[in-house]
Design an enzyme around this catalytic site. Structure first.
Site, PDB file in Angstrom:
ATOM      1  N   HIS A  76       0.852  -1.197   0.000  1.00  0.00           N
ATOM      2  CA  HIS A  76       0.000   0.000   0.000  1.00  0.00           C
ATOM      3  C   HIS A  76       0.887   1.247   0.000  1.00  0.00           C
ATOM      4  O   HIS A  76       1.255   1.749   1.063  1.00  0.00           O
ATOM      5  CB  HIS A  76      -0.929  -0.025   1.220  1.00  0.00           C
ATOM      6  CG  HIS A  76      -1.997   1.033   1.209  1.00  0.00           C
ATOM      7  ND1 HIS A  76      -3.337   0.753   1.363  1.00  0.00           N
ATOM      8  CD2 HIS A  76      -1.933   2.382   1.056  1.00  0.00           C
ATOM      9  CE1 HIS A  76      -4.039   1.872   1.316  1.00  0.00           C
ATOM     10  NE2 HIS A  76      -3.202   2.882   1.133  1.00  0.00           N
ATOM     11  N   HIS A 122       1.127   4.936  -2.169  1.00  0.00           N
ATOM     12  CA  HIS A 122       0.685   5.889  -3.194  1.00  0.00           C
ATOM     13  C   HIS A 122       1.918   6.612  -3.730  1.00  0.00           C
ATOM     14  O   HIS A 122       2.677   7.205  -2.947  1.00  0.00           O
ATOM     15  CB  HIS A 122      -0.274   6.917  -2.599  1.00  0.00           C
ATOM     16  CG  HIS A 122      -1.535   6.330  -2.024  1.00  0.00           C
ATOM     17  ND1 HIS A 122      -2.663   6.123  -2.785  1.00  0.00           N
ATOM     18  CD2 HIS A 122      -1.839   5.912  -0.772  1.00  0.00           C
ATOM     19  CE1 HIS A 122      -3.623   5.604  -2.015  1.00  0.00           C
ATOM     20  NE2 HIS A 122      -3.143   5.464  -0.790  1.00  0.00           N
ATOM     21  N   ASN A 153       2.634   9.470  -5.316  1.00  0.00           N
ATOM     22  CA  ASN A 153       2.933  10.875  -4.992  1.00  0.00           C
ATOM     23  C   ASN A 153       3.010  11.162  -3.496  1.00  0.00           C
ATOM     24  O   ASN A 153       3.570  12.180  -3.096  1.00  0.00           O
ATOM     25  CB  ASN A 153       1.934  11.812  -5.682  1.00  0.00           C
ATOM     26  CG  ASN A 153       2.239  11.932  -7.155  1.00  0.00           C
ATOM     27  OD1 ASN A 153       3.291  12.451  -7.541  1.00  0.00           O
ATOM     28  ND2 ASN A 153       1.357  11.410  -7.996  1.00  0.00           N
ATOM     29  N   HIS A 203       0.946  17.417  -6.251  1.00  0.00           N
ATOM     30  CA  HIS A 203       0.525  17.257  -7.649  1.00  0.00           C
ATOM     31  C   HIS A 203       0.956  18.442  -8.517  1.00  0.00           C
ATOM     32  O   HIS A 203       1.234  18.281  -9.702  1.00  0.00           O
ATOM     33  CB  HIS A 203      -0.995  17.052  -7.739  1.00  0.00           C
ATOM     34  CG  HIS A 203      -1.417  15.668  -7.311  1.00  0.00           C
ATOM     35  ND1 HIS A 203      -2.693  15.369  -6.917  1.00  0.00           N
ATOM     36  CD2 HIS A 203      -0.719  14.513  -7.221  1.00  0.00           C
ATOM     37  CE1 HIS A 203      -2.772  14.078  -6.597  1.00  0.00           C
ATOM     38  NE2 HIS A 203      -1.581  13.551  -6.774  1.00  0.00           N
ATOM     39  N   THR A 245      -2.801   7.552  -9.183  1.00  0.00           N
ATOM     40  CA  THR A 245      -3.950   8.029  -9.942  1.00  0.00           C
ATOM     41  C   THR A 245      -3.466   8.700 -11.225  1.00  0.00           C
ATOM     42  O   THR A 245      -2.782   9.724 -11.153  1.00  0.00           O
ATOM     43  CB  THR A 245      -4.711   9.110  -9.123  1.00  0.00           C
ATOM     44  OG1 THR A 245      -4.656   8.774  -7.732  1.00  0.00           O
ATOM     45  CG2 THR A 245      -6.135   9.262  -9.592  1.00  0.00           C
ATOM     46  N   ASP A 247      -9.551   7.899  -8.064  1.00  0.00           N
ATOM     47  CA  ASP A 247      -9.810   8.903  -7.024  1.00  0.00           C
ATOM     48  C   ASP A 247     -11.321   9.089  -6.948  1.00  0.00           C
ATOM     49  O   ASP A 247     -11.940   9.579  -7.900  1.00  0.00           O
ATOM     50  CB  ASP A 247      -9.106  10.219  -7.377  1.00  0.00           C
ATOM     51  CG  ASP A 247      -9.249  11.262  -6.268  1.00  0.00           C
ATOM     52  OD1 ASP A 247     -10.184  11.149  -5.438  1.00  0.00           O
ATOM     53  OD2 ASP A 247      -8.435  12.197  -6.236  1.00  0.00           O
ATOM     54  N   GLU A 263     -12.344   4.312   6.299  1.00  0.00           N
ATOM     55  CA  GLU A 263     -11.256   5.149   6.827  1.00  0.00           C
ATOM     56  C   GLU A 263     -11.808   6.157   7.809  1.00  0.00           C
ATOM     57  O   GLU A 263     -11.113   6.659   8.671  1.00  0.00           O
ATOM     58  CB  GLU A 263     -10.651   5.946   5.659  1.00  0.00           C
ATOM     59  CG  GLU A 263      -9.326   5.498   5.182  1.00  0.00           C
ATOM     60  CD  GLU A 263      -8.818   6.411   4.075  1.00  0.00           C
ATOM     61  OE1 GLU A 263      -9.505   6.546   3.040  1.00  0.00           O
ATOM     62  OE2 GLU A 263      -7.742   6.973   4.253  1.00  0.00           O
ATOM     63  N   ASP A 314       1.739   3.580   3.244  1.00  0.00           N
ATOM     64  CA  ASP A 314       0.734   4.512   2.704  1.00  0.00           C
ATOM     65  C   ASP A 314       1.404   5.635   1.899  1.00  0.00           C
ATOM     66  O   ASP A 314       1.301   5.660   0.684  1.00  0.00           O
ATOM     67  CB  ASP A 314      -0.124   5.099   3.831  1.00  0.00           C
ATOM     68  CG  ASP A 314      -1.477   5.608   3.341  1.00  0.00           C
ATOM     69  OD1 ASP A 314      -1.797   5.391   2.169  1.00  0.00           O
ATOM     70  OD2 ASP A 314      -2.200   6.209   4.152  1.00  0.00           O
ATOM     71  N   ASP A 315       2.054   6.547   2.619  1.00  0.00           N
ATOM     72  CA  ASP A 315       2.683   7.713   1.980  1.00  0.00           C
ATOM     73  C   ASP A 315       3.980   7.996   2.733  1.00  0.00           C
ATOM     74  O   ASP A 315       4.004   8.831   3.642  1.00  0.00           O
ATOM     75  CB  ASP A 315       1.745   8.921   2.084  1.00  0.00           C
ATOM     76  CG  ASP A 315       0.406   8.690   1.391  1.00  0.00           C
ATOM     77  OD1 ASP A 315       0.373   8.681   0.166  1.00  0.00           O
ATOM     78  OD2 ASP A 315      -0.605   8.499   2.106  1.00  0.00           O
TER      79      ASP A 315
HETATM   80  P1  5GP Z   1      -1.080   9.586  -6.385  1.00  0.00           P
HETATM   81  O1  5GP Z   1      -2.285   8.748  -6.671  1.00  0.00           O
HETATM   82  O2  5GP Z   1      -1.211  10.966  -6.952  1.00  0.00           O
HETATM   83  O3  5GP Z   1       0.205   8.933  -6.785  1.00  0.00           O
HETATM   84  O4  5GP Z   1      -0.965   9.698  -4.792  1.00  0.00           O
HETATM   85  C1  5GP Z   1      -1.692  10.637  -4.030  1.00  0.00           C
HETATM   86  C2  5GP Z   1      -3.169  10.275  -3.978  1.00  0.00           C
HETATM   87  O5  5GP Z   1      -3.342   9.043  -3.277  1.00  0.00           O
HETATM   88  C3  5GP Z   1      -4.029  11.258  -3.207  1.00  0.00           C
HETATM   89  O6  5GP Z   1      -4.429  12.333  -4.010  1.00  0.00           O
HETATM   90  C4  5GP Z   1      -5.202  10.396  -2.750  1.00  0.00           C
HETATM   91  O7  5GP Z   1      -6.148  10.257  -3.795  1.00  0.00           O
HETATM   92  C5  5GP Z   1      -4.549   9.059  -2.514  1.00  0.00           C
HETATM   93  N1  5GP Z   1      -4.183   8.859  -1.105  1.00  0.00           N
HETATM   94  C6  5GP Z   1      -2.962   8.945  -0.542  1.00  0.00           C
HETATM   95  N2  5GP Z   1      -3.015   8.670   0.778  1.00  0.00           N
HETATM   96  C7  5GP Z   1      -4.295   8.384   1.055  1.00  0.00           C
HETATM   97  C8  5GP Z   1      -4.989   8.008   2.246  1.00  0.00           C
HETATM   98  O8  5GP Z   1      -4.429   7.898   3.359  1.00  0.00           O
HETATM   99  N3  5GP Z   1      -6.326   7.799   2.126  1.00  0.00           N
HETATM  100  C9  5GP Z   1      -6.989   7.915   0.938  1.00  0.00           C
HETATM  101  N4  5GP Z   1      -8.288   7.663   0.929  1.00  0.00           N
HETATM  102  N5  5GP Z   1      -6.368   8.263  -0.192  1.00  0.00           N
HETATM  103  C10 5GP Z   1      -5.044   8.500  -0.139  1.00  0.00           C
END
Ligand code: 5GP
Length: 342
Positions: free
Chosen positions: A13, A15, A17, A63, A96, A137, A200, A282-283
């Site tokens: 998990h 993401h 960005n 972004h 995304t 998204d 969440e 996550d991030d």
């Molecule tokens: P990207 O998809 O642009 O590579 O990564 C950032 C995106 O991941 C955010 O704009 C959001 O849509 C999603 N995201 C990142 N962390 C979370 C989180 O903790 N919860 C949710 N629901 N979405 C997340």
């Protein structure tokens, strides 16, 4: 602690960005001085907290900094290399696809560029297997969701098995999962794996019930699914019967304030029930963490032995969307490494 760095790990998990490191962020900022963005604004440091809404504002800033093919290639390569350097042997990255009129970026090129980064890392011998989940998204609604599923189907056929599934993420307070069901159903019928963010926030109970009927192949967070958190026995029963793994991100949940403190994290609830739990970042950029730190934090908070930590990382292989042959290869790798570490 060296042990947590040394153990081979699986990240399911992450993401894209949200995973951009401080060092990469500085490079992006230097490329776009006119945006006047400070690197301190894109990360939530130790001891700091943000509301979930504020976290989503942070993604908007990132972004702006990552809006061209060149940026995406750099960011994706660095993120993959950083996970590898932390001992991650198998990574499922999610992102995304965005179009950006300013730089001529299309959603298709976005995905192709991430795949190019994965390809280049492999060519360069980075010691990690990477797969990609295309993210929906939820904020963008059902039409975009369906369009994304169709695009992902194309890549599932053309990416040599790198694109394995679909993620559902984005601000959980926006939109309703029921509107996205047709797109998710279609993805499932085409053979895409589904990793869905669920419950969440407390208000998503009804939505989670609907999504579970798909059912998803993995659940992201699932913070409010169990009865003690306002969920229900019926949700827990369904998830247990289907044995759907949970992707759990401790630092993210505490810093984003959906969980009040580490010792109150729902890892405990599910782990005690011997439900498959996968520790994830996550991030890692936004929340200033890495997977070793998440393992260490979980072990120290819940008193896990090194043996138990090892089992968690091994179990994560089986929760991945890797094909069976790759899972077997990873299990073998774990067995070879074990005597040097435990
Ligand atoms: P990207 O998809 O642009 O590579 O990564 C950032 C995106 O991941 C955010 O704009 C959001 O849509 C999603 N995201 C990142 N962390 C979370 C989180 O903790 N919860 C949710 N629901 N979405 C997340």
């Amino acid at each position: 602690d060296l042990f947590y760095r040394q153990i081979p790990k699986v990240e399911l998990h992450a993401h894209l960005n949200g995973s951009v490191s401080f060092a990469t962020m500085e490079k992006l900022i230097a490329r776009k001085p006119h945006l006047n963005i400070e690197s301190s604004g894109t990360a939530i440091r130790s001891g700091q907290r943000r509301t979930l809404a504020e976290c989503f504002e942070v993604f908007k800033v990132i972004h702006q900094l990552v809006d061209s093919e060149e940026d995406i290639l750099m960011v994706a390569k660095s993120v993959i290399e950083e996970f590898a350097a932390d001992g991650v042997k198998y990574l499922e990255l999610r992102s995304t696809p965005r179009e950006e009129a300013k730089t001529g970026l299309s959603k298709r090129r976005y995905i192709e560029t991430v795949l190019e980064a994965i390809h280049q890392c492999k060519q360069e011998g980075v010691d990690i297997d990477v797969r990609f989940l295309v993210a929906v998204d939820r904020r963008n609604g059902p039409e975009v969701a369906m369009e994304t599923v169709k695009l992902t189907e194309d890549f599932m056929l053309s990416s040599d098995g790198v694109v394995v599934g679909l993620d559902l993420s984005g601000d959980p307070t926006v939109g309703h999962g029921k509107d996205l069901l047709p797109a998710l159903q279609r993805a499932r019928n085409s053979g895409l794996k589904l990793a869905l963010h669920m419950s969440e926030v407390p208000s998503q109970k009804e939505e989670s019930e609907l999504l579970l009927d798909l059912p998803p192949d993995r659940i992201g967070h699932g913070t409010f699914l169990h009865p003690e958190a306002g969920g229900s026995d019926s949700l827990v029963d369904k998830i247990s019967k289907l044995n759907i793994p949970l992707e759990l991100c401790l630092t993210s949940n505490v810093k984003g304030q959906t969980v009040p403190s580490y010792d109150k994290h729902h890892f405990q609830y599910w782990y005690e029930r011997q439900h498959p739990c996968v520790l994830c970042t996550d991030d890692k950029g936004v929340f200033c963490t890495d997977l070793s730190q998440e393992y260490q934090l979980t072990a120290s908070t819940f008193g896990l032995s090194q043996e138990a930590v090892w089992s968690l990382s091994l179990q994560a292989i089986h929760c991945s969307f890797a094909p069976e042959a790759l899972k077997q290869k990873l299990v073998q790798r774990w067995a070879e490494l074990r005597p040097h570490i435990l």
